[in-house]
Structure formats: structure tokens, C-alpha cells
Design a protein around this motif. Sequence first.
Motif, PDB file in Angstrom:
ATOM      1  N   LEU A 133       1.000  -1.617   0.091  1.00 32.13           N
ATOM      2  CA  LEU A 133       0.012  -0.175   0.395  1.00 32.13           C
ATOM      3  C   LEU A 133       1.419   1.128   0.280  1.00 32.13           C
ATOM      4  N   LEU A 134       2.600   0.962   0.616  1.00 25.68           N
ATOM      5  CA  LEU A 134       2.700   2.250   0.523  1.00 25.68           C
ATOM      6  C   LEU A 134       3.532   2.850  -1.159  1.00 25.68           C
ATOM      7  N   GLU A 135       3.752   1.987  -1.449  1.00 28.70           N
ATOM      8  CA  GLU A 135       3.680   1.802  -3.160  1.00 28.70           C
ATOM      9  C   GLU A 135       2.252   2.585  -4.293  1.00 28.70           C
ATOM     10  N   ALA A 136       1.272   2.862  -3.590  1.00 24.47           N
ATOM     11  CA  ALA A 136      -0.100   3.084  -4.115  1.00 24.47           C
ATOM     12  C   ALA A 136       0.446   4.296  -4.118  1.00 24.47           C
ATOM     13  N   PRO A 137       0.215   4.786  -5.389  1.00 26.55           N
ATOM     14  CA  PRO A 137       0.184   6.674  -5.829  1.00 26.55           C
ATOM     15  C   PRO A 137      -0.475   7.609  -4.750  1.00 26.55           C
ATOM     16  N   LEU A 138      -1.199   7.239  -4.203  1.00 23.72           N
ATOM     17  CA  LEU A 138      -1.395   8.226  -2.482  1.00 23.72           C
ATOM     18  C   LEU A 138      -1.362   8.047  -1.305  1.00 23.72           C
ATOM     19  N   PHE A 139       0.354   6.702  -1.488  1.00 22.48           N
ATOM     20  CA  PHE A 139       0.836   7.496   0.248  1.00 22.48           C
ATOM     21  C   PHE A 139       1.832   7.158  -0.524  1.00 22.48           C
ATOM     22  N   ARG A 140       2.725   7.253  -1.530  1.00 21.02           N
ATOM     23  CA  ARG A 140       3.561   8.310  -1.655  1.00 21.02           C
ATOM     24  C   ARG A 140       4.360   9.269  -0.647  1.00 21.02           C
ATOM     25  N   GLY A 141       5.021   8.979  -0.184  1.00 19.09           N
ATOM     26  CA  GLY A 141       6.186   9.911   0.236  1.00 19.09           C
ATOM     27  C   GLY A 141       5.550   9.879   2.301  1.00 19.09           C
ATOM     28  N   LEU A 142       4.852   9.142   2.296  1.00 15.98           N
ATOM     29  CA  LEU A 142       4.202   8.984   3.710  1.00 15.98           C
ATOM     30  C   LEU A 142       4.952   7.701   5.062  1.00 15.98           C
ATOM     31  N   LYS A 143       5.446   7.925   5.542  1.00 20.23           N
ATOM     32  CA  LYS A 143       6.154   6.698   6.056  1.00 20.23           C
ATOM     33  C   LYS A 143       5.040   5.398   7.173  1.00 20.23           C
ATOM     34  N   GLU A 144       5.118   4.213   7.258  1.00 21.50           N
ATOM     35  CA  GLU A 144       4.532   3.051   7.642  1.00 21.50           C
ATOM     36  C   GLU A 144       3.606   3.359   8.395  1.00 21.50           C
ATOM     37  N   GLU A 145       4.057   4.413  10.107  1.00 24.71           N
ATOM     38  CA  GLU A 145       2.970   4.804  10.557  1.00 24.71           C
ATOM     39  C   GLU A 145       2.643   5.396  10.629  1.00 24.71           C
ATOM     40  N   GLU A 146       2.491   6.644   9.318  1.00 29.09           N
ATOM     41  CA  GLU A 146       1.224   7.286   8.958  1.00 29.09           C
ATOM     42  C   GLU A 146       0.431   6.820   8.487  1.00 29.09           C
ATOM     43  N   LEU A 147       0.577   6.121   7.035  1.00 30.31           N
ATOM     44  CA  LEU A 147      -0.172   4.954   6.686  1.00 30.31           C
ATOM     45  C   LEU A 147      -1.150   3.819   7.707  1.00 30.31           C
ATOM     46  N   ALA A 148      -0.437   3.654   8.826  1.00 30.47           N
ATOM     47  CA  ALA A 148      -1.661   2.489   9.415  1.00 30.47           C
ATOM     48  C   ALA A 148      -2.261   3.950  10.245  1.00 30.47           C
ATOM     49  N   ALA A 149      -1.668   4.978  11.085  1.00 30.32           N
ATOM     50  CA  ALA A 149      -2.745   5.404  11.704  1.00 30.32           C
ATOM     51  C   ALA A 149      -3.782   6.107  10.859  1.00 30.32           C
ATOM     52  N   PHE A 150      -3.620   6.387   9.651  1.00 25.79           N
ATOM     53  CA  PHE A 150      -4.158   6.935   8.719  1.00 25.79           C
ATOM     54  C   PHE A 150      -5.951   5.291   8.569  1.00 25.79           C
ATOM     55  N   LEU A 151      -5.571   4.400   8.280  1.00 25.20           N
ATOM     56  CA  LEU A 151      -6.041   3.215   7.840  1.00 25.20           C
ATOM     57  C   LEU A 151      -6.747   2.655   8.997  1.00 25.20           C
ATOM     58  N   PHE A 152      -5.857   2.287   9.557  1.00 29.20           N
ATOM     59  CA  PHE A 152      -6.832   1.717  10.839  1.00 29.20           C
ATOM     60  C   PHE A 152      -7.390   2.602  12.465  1.00 29.20           C
ATOM     61  N   GLY A 153      -7.126   3.972  12.157  1.00 26.15           N
ATOM     62  CA  GLY A 153      -7.620   4.674  13.134  1.00 26.15           C
ATOM     63  C   GLY A 153      -9.085   4.969  13.644  1.00 26.15           C
ATOM     64  N   GLU A 154      -9.712   4.430  12.612  1.00 29.18           N
ATOM     65  CA  GLU A 154     -10.815   4.264  12.902  1.00 29.18           C
ATOM     66  C   GLU A 154     -11.493   3.071  12.292  1.00 29.18           C
ATOM     67  N   PRO A 155     -12.539   2.740  14.011  1.00 30.31           N
ATOM     68  CA  PRO A 155     -12.525   1.255  13.713  1.00 30.31           C
ATOM     69  C   PRO A 155     -13.235   0.507  12.632  1.00 30.31           C
ATOM     70  N   GLY A 156     -13.207  -0.327  12.502  1.00 29.45           N
ATOM     71  CA  GLY A 156     -14.115  -1.220  11.302  1.00 29.45           C
ATOM     72  C   GLY A 156     -14.270  -0.413  10.070  1.00 29.45           C
ATOM     73  N   CYS A 157     -12.921   0.026   9.287  1.00 30.18           N
ATOM     74  CA  CYS A 157     -13.065   1.172   7.878  1.00 30.18           C
ATOM     75  C   CYS A 157     -12.386  -0.647   7.004  1.00 30.18           C
ATOM     76  N   LEU A 158     -12.448  -1.544   7.820  1.00 34.96           N
ATOM     77  CA  LEU A 158     -12.137  -2.560   6.451  1.00 34.96           C
ATOM     78  C   LEU A 158     -12.929  -3.618   6.226  1.00 34.96           C
ATOM     79  N   ARG A 159     -13.538  -3.295   4.881  1.00 30.92           N
ATOM     80  CA  ARG A 159     -14.217  -4.524   4.482  1.00 30.92           C
ATOM     81  C   ARG A 159     -13.899  -5.264   3.772  1.00 30.92           C
ATOM     82  N   THR A 160     -14.359  -6.526   3.796  1.00 33.86           N
ATOM     83  CA  THR A 160     -13.784  -7.671   2.964  1.00 33.86           C
ATOM     84  C   THR A 160     -15.251  -8.461   1.798  1.00 33.86           C
TER      85      THR A 160
END
Length: 199
Positions: free
Chosen positions: A6-33
Motif C-alpha cells: 500500500l505504501l507503493e500506491a500513488p496516494l501514499f507516496r512520501g508517507l511513512k508506514e506508521e503514518e499510513l497505519a494511523a490513517f488506515l486503522f485509526g477509525e474502527p471498522g473501516c476495512l471491509r471484505t
Amino acid sequence: MELTSLLEAPLFRGLKEEELAAFLFGEPGCLRTFAGGDVVFRQGALCKSLYLLAAGRVKAEMTSGDGKAFTVEEINAPALLASAFLFATENRFPVRVEAVEECEVFVIGRDRFMEYMRLYPAMLHNFLTDISDRSVFLSRKVKDFALLDLKKRLLRYLETHESVHNQREVAQRLGVTRPSLARALAELNAEGKIPRRGQ
């Protein structure tokens, strides 16, 4: 969830892994299968969140009032889905998106996304690039439909695909009926314009 890809996705270029994790997992229930065949969102539904395809593949289809379907494209992860409509005045999804195979999709609220774009200007720049690139893609699609006849569109399709494996799916993608597609294929074949494999 593996964040490296995901860090290689165009939207997240330039972000660190911990910054991306905070963005994606900071809101409960936002990952759907979604299983293959599940609808991720419907055409005409309100677009109130950012949809990030994190794993798998989906197809985007446009359906007319009389039930005709046109496949706009198939999308592989990682990618944003219908990103250009998130901040539109009329923010309704123009397409129906269906999982082709099992998919994982992050659904992140618009306000949270805005907050992160303020915190990380690189994300804002990346998002603007993404929606600009989508505009270029869609303008090329419109040009193909407005200016090219079916046989030329079919030849363009064959430039990137070996052959027509499923006439119904290709007809949907080109926005024509299956008999029209079959007729165009037969004419191109008779004219010797369809390349043979191995040539």
C-alpha cells in the motif's frame, strides 16, 4: 494487512508506514471484505467516503435504464475507487463496482481524509494527481466512443488483449450488443486484420 504494497500506491507516496497505519486503522471498522460477485457500491449511491481497494480486483460497470451494462474498466489493487466524485457537488457514484475476486477495501470518511490531507501535503498532491489522471483516462474513453467506430475500438482492444475469450464481456466493455461484436469480429477476420497468435 500488509502495508508495504500500500505504501507503493500513488496516494501514499512520501508517507511513512506508521503514518499510513494511523490513517488506515485509526477509525474502527473501516476495512471491509468482499467475496467475488459482491457489490462494493451501487451506481447512483451517495459517495461520502474514500474507497481504497487494498487487495483483489473489481470491475466498474455503468447500467442504463433499460438494463444495458457497459464495463468501464477492471481495477487491480492497490487503487482508489471513484475518487473524483468524493468532493463533487453531485457526489453520487456514476458506476456500480463489483468484486471480481475476494477483495479488501478500506472505507474512510471524507472528513478524516480531509484532515489527513491537511496534515500531509504530499497526500493532497497525490490525490490531486490521481483525480487528474482519472480525468485523462475518462476523456480518452469518451474520445474512443465518440470518434471510433466499433471495428476500430475492437482493434484497439486487441492491441492490449491476445484475443476475445468471452464475447459477452468484451461487448459490455465496448458498449455494444454481442451480435454486433460478433459481426465486427467476422468482418475484421475476413479482412485479415486480426493478428494470429505467434505472428
